[in-house]
Design an enzyme around this catalytic site. Structure first.
Site, PDB file in Angstrom:
ATOM      1  N   HIS A  32      56.880  51.378  88.638  1.00 47.64           N
ATOM      2  CA  HIS A  32      56.199  49.280  88.898  1.00 47.64           C
ATOM      3  C   HIS A  32      55.164  49.960  90.589  1.00 47.64           C
ATOM      4  O   HIS A  32      54.907  50.566  91.500  1.00 47.64           O
ATOM      5  CB  HIS A  32      56.960  48.696  88.984  1.00 47.64           C
ATOM      6  CG  HIS A  32      57.732  49.013  90.747  1.00 47.64           C
ATOM      7  ND1 HIS A  32      58.788  48.246  91.022  1.00 47.64           N
ATOM      8  CD2 HIS A  32      57.293  49.180  92.073  1.00 47.64           C
ATOM      9  CE1 HIS A  32      59.846  48.610  91.766  1.00 47.64           C
ATOM     10  NE2 HIS A  32      58.582  49.553  92.696  1.00 47.64           N
TER      11      HIS A  32
ATOM     12  N   GLU B 288      56.606  45.143  87.494  1.00 52.35           N
ATOM     13  CA  GLU B 288      57.348  45.607  86.295  1.00 52.35           C
ATOM     14  C   GLU B 288      56.830  46.081  85.579  1.00 52.35           C
ATOM     15  O   GLU B 288      56.441  45.653  84.766  1.00 52.35           O
ATOM     16  CB  GLU B 288      58.898  44.610  86.374  1.00 52.35           C
ATOM     17  CG  GLU B 288      59.415  44.549  87.887  1.00 52.35           C
ATOM     18  CD  GLU B 288      60.412  46.058  88.519  1.00 52.35           C
ATOM     19  OE1 GLU B 288      60.040  47.183  88.278  1.00 52.35           O
ATOM     20  OE2 GLU B 288      60.550  45.428  89.408  1.00 52.35           O
TER      21      GLU B 288
ATOM     22  N   ASP C  55      53.633  41.332  98.499  1.00 46.01           N
ATOM     23  CA  ASP C  55      54.735  41.130  97.357  1.00 46.01           C
ATOM     24  C   ASP C  55      55.736  40.432  98.994  1.00 46.01           C
ATOM     25  O   ASP C  55      55.680  40.709 100.360  1.00 46.01           O
ATOM     26  CB  ASP C  55      55.241  41.763  96.548  1.00 46.01           C
ATOM     27  CG  ASP C  55      55.528  43.502  97.310  1.00 46.01           C
ATOM     28  OD1 ASP C  55      55.292  43.641  98.613  1.00 46.01           O
ATOM     29  OD2 ASP C  55      55.667  44.106  96.210  1.00 46.01           O
TER      30      ASP C  55
HETATM   31  C1  F6R Z   1      56.385  46.965  98.318  1.00 45.16           C
HETATM   32  C2  F6R Z   1      55.200  47.172  96.987  1.00 45.16           C
HETATM   33  C3  F6R Z   1      56.424  48.309  95.801  1.00 45.16           C
HETATM   34  C4  F6R Z   1      56.926  48.892  96.619  1.00 45.16           C
HETATM   35  C5  F6R Z   1      58.024  50.147  95.990  1.00 45.16           C
HETATM   36  C6  F6R Z   1      58.103  51.355  96.869  1.00 45.16           C
HETATM   37  O1  F6R Z   1      55.720  46.226  98.795  1.00 45.16           O
HETATM   38  O2  F6R Z   1      55.594  46.601  96.938  1.00 45.16           O
HETATM   39  O3  F6R Z   1      56.019  48.303  94.209  1.00 45.16           O
HETATM   40  O4  F6R Z   1      55.949  50.382  96.730  1.00 45.16           O
HETATM   41  O5  F6R Z   1      59.482  50.327  95.421  1.00 45.16           O
HETATM   42  O6  F6R Z   1      58.751  51.578  97.150  1.00 45.16           O
HETATM   43  P1  F6R Z   1      59.953  52.652  98.719  1.00 45.16           P
HETATM   44  O7  F6R Z   1      58.340  53.046  99.050  1.00 45.16           O
HETATM   45  O8  F6R Z   1      60.474  52.429  99.365  1.00 45.16           O
HETATM   46  O9  F6R Z   1      60.183  54.081  97.627  1.00 45.16           O
END
Ligand code: F6R
Length: 269
Positions: free
Chosen positions: A157, A162, A86
């Protein structure tokens, strides 16, 4: 679904990187240009390897360890193509908080990846729908992802899909949930707003990867993990769809695994 629980973040980062490195090494051509055994599914010719990559806090240690493997153990990434999950809409690639910058900072600048084969969605695209279609086509043309690294949000997500996202979604533009914008505000300077929109691989795009490795650390992820692994398969928890994939590993620290029943989580010996 394989569930691996390790004691702490350093172990998770080593194990995650080792699993990516195994896929990278398997695809590397030998001196005669031959490629190692594949899993039998169709893949692009030429001995290349296609990784799907995540950003966020969790995978930083995995990238650090991949850089170490490259520098100290000769891990060759010159045959690797990458696609990130993303990117925020409205942030140019050189914006300090863009995922382009994140990937350069944590991985791309430190290994021998061909920059032309390290792809992220273009969050500045004038026609985001066309960009999404183009990104999806590029993944397909590459032969598809051999392994996809995922994190998970506290709301379940995956990518920026979401709760409520259709399981047949492909790369698309999304409105970010307030919970996600709040969680990601920690990466932005105080006072700077987290973008409201992003481009993300869809759920069907994610499920098309031949192998999926989801990382989660910390007690704040424990509920999402138990719903992903054992809950009903429902768009209310996008990560629950991973139960339908034949080759998924959840790589967790003990806190993220803390709501799983003991029998579900295997501690490596
Ligand atoms: C990032 C992504 C998100 C994160 C998720 C967890 O490219 O796609 O789905 O993997 O929000 O984020 P952290 O690792 O910061 O807890």
């Amino acid at each position: 679904m394989e569930i691996v629980v390790v004691p702490e973040y350093a172990a998770l980062s080593r194990e995650g990187a080792a699993r990516l490195a195994a896929v990278i090494r398997q695809a590397a051509p030998d001196a005669e240009g031959r490629v190692g055994p594949s899993d039998g599914r169709e893949r692009a010719a030429g001995g290349h390897c296609v990784l799907g990559l995540a950003t966020g806090g969790t995978p930083i240690g995995v990238y650090r360890e991949l850089v170490r493997l490259h520098r100290q153990e000769g891990l060759d990434l010159s045959h690797v193509t990458t696609f990130n999950l993303d990117e925020y809409c409205g942030l140019p690639p050189d914006h300090p908080q863009s995922y382009h910058t994140y990937m350069r900072r944590h991985l791309f600048n430190h290994v021998d990846l061909d920059p032309h084969r390290a792809r992220l969605p273009d969050g500045m695209a004038e026609d985001p729908a066309a960009e999404c279609a183009c990104y999806e086509a590029a993944i397909a043309q590459s032969g598809g992802m051999d392994i996809l690294l995922l994190g998970v949000g506290t709301n379940g997500h995956i990518g920026f899909n979401e709760p409520g996202t259709r399981f047949d979604s492909r790369t698309h533009c999304v409105e970010l949930a307030e919970k996600t914008r709040l969680a990601n505000a920690r990466f932005f300077p105080p006072g700077e707003a987290v973008p409201r929109r992003a481009i993300t691989m869809g759920i069907a795009t994610i499920l098309a990867a031949r192998q999926i490795l989801l990382l989660a650390t910390g007690a704040q992820k424990a509920e999402a993990i138990v719903r992903a692994a054992l809950g009903p398969i429902t768009p209310d928890c996008p990560a629950s769809v991973l139960q339908r994939h034949p080759r998924v590993t959840l790589l967790l620290d003990q806190e993220a695994a803390s709501q799983l029943p003991k029998r579900a989580a295997s501690l490596p010996g």
